[in-house]
Design an enzyme around this catalytic site. Sequence first.
Site, PDB file in Angstrom:
ATOM      1  N   HIS A 169     -12.803  -5.343   1.447  1.00  0.00           N
ATOM      2  CA  HIS A 169     -12.639  -6.018   0.143  1.00  0.00           C
ATOM      3  C   HIS A 169     -13.795  -6.973  -0.176  1.00  0.00           C
ATOM      4  CE1 HIS A 169      -8.711  -4.338  -0.387  1.00  0.00           C
ATOM      5  NE2 HIS A 169      -8.181  -4.964   0.646  1.00  0.00           N
ATOM      6  N   ASP A 202      -7.633   3.218   4.449  1.00  0.00           N
ATOM      7  CA  ASP A 202      -6.770   2.037   4.351  1.00  0.00           C
ATOM      8  C   ASP A 202      -5.949   2.186   3.062  1.00  0.00           C
ATOM      9  OD1 ASP A 202      -6.720  -1.110   5.355  1.00  0.00           O
ATOM     10  OD2 ASP A 202      -6.303  -0.895   3.213  1.00  0.00           O
ATOM     11  N   TYR A 247      -0.489  -3.805   9.356  1.00  0.00           N
ATOM     12  CA  TYR A 247       0.138  -5.102   9.612  1.00  0.00           C
ATOM     13  C   TYR A 247       1.470  -5.030  10.344  1.00  0.00           C
ATOM     14  CZ  TYR A 247      -3.695  -6.078   6.619  1.00  0.00           C
ATOM     15  OH  TYR A 247      -4.976  -6.120   6.126  1.00  0.00           O
ATOM     16  N   ASP A 302      -2.289   0.780   7.277  1.00  0.00           N
ATOM     17  CA  ASP A 302      -1.253   0.222   6.404  1.00  0.00           C
ATOM     18  C   ASP A 302      -0.657   1.240   5.431  1.00  0.00           C
ATOM     19  OD1 ASP A 302      -3.748   0.158   5.231  1.00  0.00           O
ATOM     20  OD2 ASP A 302      -3.707  -1.968   4.719  1.00  0.00           O
ATOM     21  N   HIS A 357      -5.227   0.161   0.854  1.00  0.00           N
ATOM     22  CA  HIS A 357      -5.781  -0.578  -0.286  1.00  0.00           C
ATOM     23  C   HIS A 357      -7.175  -0.035  -0.622  1.00  0.00           C
ATOM     24  CE1 HIS A 357      -2.979  -3.378   1.780  1.00  0.00           C
ATOM     25  NE2 HIS A 357      -2.595  -3.623   0.543  1.00  0.00           N
TER      26      HIS A 357
END
Length: 311
Positions: free
Chosen positions: A130, A167, A294, A250, A169
């Site tokens: 990010h 991932d 997570y 995730d 995201h």
Amino acid sequence: MNELIVYSHSDCFLKNNGINHPERKERLETLNKSIDEINDISIIRKEAPIASLKNIYLVHEENYIKNMFLRIPTSGLVTVEEELFADTFLCPNSKNSILRSCGAGIAAADDLIVNKNKKFFCNIRPPGHHAESKKSLGFCFVNNVAVCTRYLQKVYDVNKIAIIDFDVHHGNGTQEIFYKDKTVLYASIHQSPLFPGTGLEDERGVGNIFNAPIKSGTKSKEFIDIFENKILQNIDKFKPEIILISCGFDAHYRDPLAQINLESEDFYIITKKIVELSLLHSNGRVISFLEGGYDLLALHKSIKNHIKGLV
Ligand SMILES: [Zn+2]
């Protein structure tokens, strides 16, 4: 026996985001323990060095990095970005965690070119995908995979590099950094809508960006079909010299931050498919970088599958 080099460092455990924060040191502890349990693969552990600022500046604006490190507190936590949703906490030990995370990829790049090792996993935190050239976001400060990419190009004259990001995201930072760069292909499959809100299919850069947004509730088969058709087929056409992975766990059904329903074994399938492509075009050379993931049980099972797929 097949061989994997794992880069990590005890400094990566010291990054503290506060009580009840999902991006916590237990993630690495779990992954380390799970990696130690693998006995049918030769795993070589190496200490991640401190990344030099010179290499970080291949990607990030000097002022952004300097100002960030100046903000590091002597006690407690501060954020880099004003908006709390950006979730960019710095603790007193942040600097070395950030520099070791980035240094892992740089050392892996050296091993890959100089020593001709082929498979790497960087077991690091904080994550990086990010982080944009001048902005931190979503637990990320320095874009580890992007610095490794630029380092391989600048120091070793590697031309075409592909970054595959599974991932859950979207890696807005990696996309921003390479948005106008035809030598780097960035391909991401991610839940949408979801944080950080980028990664729509029509964000195409200069034809080098491929986004595959998927909806909440997506299960294994649909995920893997989309991964093959929208990610892998484009990598195949690009013929990268090296493949880097932004590896998040995730999208696992147990993960608390997203709603995609992958099983642990799916990370074997996904990774294996990437490695098959690397054998076609990239001499089997793959460096994988830990991003998100997570849920500790999901991490424990998924990392074993990822590593089995890698080697
Ligand atoms: Zn993530």
